[in-house]
Scaffold this motif. Structure first.
Motif, mmCIF file in Angstrom:
data_model
loop_
_atom_site.group_PDB
_atom_site.id
_atom_site.type_symbol
_atom_site.label_atom_id
_atom_site.label_comp_id
_atom_site.label_asym_id
_atom_site.label_seq_id
_atom_site.Cartn_x
_atom_site.Cartn_y
_atom_site.Cartn_z
ATOM 1 N N UNK A 47 2.069 -29.879 20.818
ATOM 2 C CA UNK A 47 3.254 -30.280 21.807
ATOM 3 C C UNK A 47 2.518 -29.943 23.202
ATOM 4 N N UNK A 48 3.277 -29.333 23.990
ATOM 5 C CA UNK A 48 2.908 -29.018 25.221
ATOM 6 C C UNK A 48 2.313 -27.579 25.345
ATOM 7 N N UNK A 49 1.653 -27.202 24.315
ATOM 8 C CA UNK A 49 0.936 -25.830 24.440
ATOM 9 C C UNK A 49 -0.505 -26.077 23.732
ATOM 10 N N UNK A 50 -1.331 -25.247 24.374
ATOM 11 C CA UNK A 50 -2.736 -24.914 23.868
ATOM 12 C C UNK A 50 -2.944 -23.799 23.320
ATOM 13 N N UNK A 51 -3.392 -23.495 22.109
ATOM 14 C CA UNK A 51 -3.592 -22.237 21.624
ATOM 15 C C UNK A 51 -5.182 -21.946 21.581
ATOM 16 N N UNK A 52 -5.962 -20.946 22.063
ATOM 17 C CA UNK A 52 -7.441 -20.975 21.780
ATOM 18 C C UNK A 52 -7.579 -20.117 20.558
ATOM 19 N N UNK A 53 -8.841 -20.171 20.122
ATOM 20 C CA UNK A 53 -9.205 -19.161 19.369
ATOM 21 C C UNK A 53 -9.887 -18.088 20.096
ATOM 22 N N UNK A 54 -10.170 -16.905 19.633
ATOM 23 C CA UNK A 54 -10.554 -15.914 20.183
ATOM 24 C C UNK A 54 -12.006 -16.181 20.680
ATOM 25 N N UNK A 55 -12.189 -15.979 21.987
ATOM 26 C CA UNK A 55 -13.082 -16.342 22.736
ATOM 27 C C UNK A 55 -14.114 -15.087 22.922
ATOM 28 N N UNK A 56 -15.353 -14.955 22.829
ATOM 29 C CA UNK A 56 -16.243 -14.042 23.035
ATOM 30 C C UNK A 56 -17.076 -14.083 24.212
ATOM 31 N N UNK A 116 -9.251 -29.651 25.144
ATOM 32 C CA UNK A 116 -8.373 -30.537 24.247
ATOM 33 C C UNK A 116 -7.128 -30.991 25.257
ATOM 34 N N UNK A 117 -7.285 -30.724 26.802
ATOM 35 C CA UNK A 117 -6.142 -30.979 27.768
ATOM 36 C C UNK A 117 -6.968 -31.014 29.018
ATOM 37 N N UNK A 118 -6.438 -31.709 29.890
ATOM 38 C CA UNK A 118 -6.620 -31.706 31.593
ATOM 39 C C UNK A 118 -6.416 -30.199 31.863
ATOM 40 N N UNK A 119 -7.281 -29.443 32.634
ATOM 41 C CA UNK A 119 -7.156 -28.053 33.147
ATOM 42 C C UNK A 119 -6.136 -28.099 34.205
ATOM 43 N N UNK A 137 -0.176 -20.131 32.059
ATOM 44 C CA UNK A 137 -0.637 -19.459 31.246
ATOM 45 C C UNK A 137 0.311 -18.579 30.526
ATOM 46 N N UNK A 138 0.642 -18.686 29.465
ATOM 47 C CA UNK A 138 1.885 -17.986 28.834
ATOM 48 C C UNK A 138 1.483 -16.658 28.539
ATOM 49 N N UNK A 180 -2.594 -18.795 25.292
ATOM 50 C CA UNK A 180 -1.793 -19.738 25.049
ATOM 51 C C UNK A 180 -1.493 -20.205 26.568
ATOM 52 N N UNK A 181 -1.557 -21.764 26.798
ATOM 53 C CA UNK A 181 -1.126 -22.181 27.991
ATOM 54 C C UNK A 181 -0.089 -23.284 27.580
ATOM 55 N N UNK A 182 0.683 -23.637 28.514
ATOM 56 C CA UNK A 182 1.756 -24.479 28.684
ATOM 57 C C UNK A 182 1.219 -25.843 29.547
ATOM 58 N N UNK A 183 1.537 -26.816 29.099
ATOM 59 C CA UNK A 183 1.191 -28.220 29.784
ATOM 60 C C UNK A 183 2.113 -28.719 30.506
ATOM 61 N N UNK A 184 2.130 -29.521 31.483
ATOM 62 C CA UNK A 184 2.837 -30.577 32.132
ATOM 63 C C UNK A 184 3.427 -31.599 30.976
#
Length: 151
Positions: free
Chosen positions: A31-40, A80-83, A89-90, A147-151
């Motif tokens: 939907x309007x959210x992007x969830x990242x995997x853990x980043x090292x 996966x989305x336009x920054x 940033x939720x 986790x971020x929310x998108x417009x």
């Protein structure tokens, strides 16, 4: 001001997305959210530091790792989305592999939080958890997911 421009003001650029170290994807849009995997804290395929915070890795080095993790998380979102469509940033979750007597996880996590604030401005202010753990993949000192929310 764009995310890329804000990062450029810091002398940074959005890096290439870090290849997963196992069977997962760097980020998923739902939907309007992007969830990242853990980043090292990987740069050019190599960890910035290895070991436990409070042991082989100082709190300052761990903050640098958290900052790199956040930069890698930004790259994952950008895959996966336009920054520039990020409206908030939720949440940031920061895992710190630390010695049993180290209690400065929130200070380490500030490395990630400050970078997210610099990159996204007011939209970069987020809820956060900073968690001490015994070990992380590849013996990394820090791992960050957002986790971020998108417009």
């Amino acid at each position: 001001m764009s995310v890329a421009a804000r990062l450029a003001d810091l002398g940074l650029a959005v890096p290439d997305v870090v290849a997963p170290v196992a069977d997962y994807v760097p980020a998923v849009r739902s939907g309007q959210h992007v969830f990242t995997a853990g980043q090292l804290p990987l740069v050019g395929g190599e960890l910035l530091f290895v070991g436990k915070v409070g042991g082989e890795v100082s709190a300052e080095e761990a903050q640098e790792c958290a900052r790199q993790c956040a930069l890698n998380a930004i790259a994952a979102v950008g895959s996966v989305a336009d920054l520039d469509s990020v409206t908030r940033v939720v949440k940031a979750t920061v895992f710190v592999a630390s010695t049993p007597d180290f209690s400065g996880q929130p200070v380490v996590a500030n490395g990630a939080s400050e970078l997210l604030g610099s990159a996204f401005g007011e939209a970069g202010r987020h809820a956060r958890s900073a968690v001490g753990v015994p070990v992380l993949p590849l013996d990394a000192p820090v791992e960050v997911e957002i986790v971020v929310e998108l417009a």
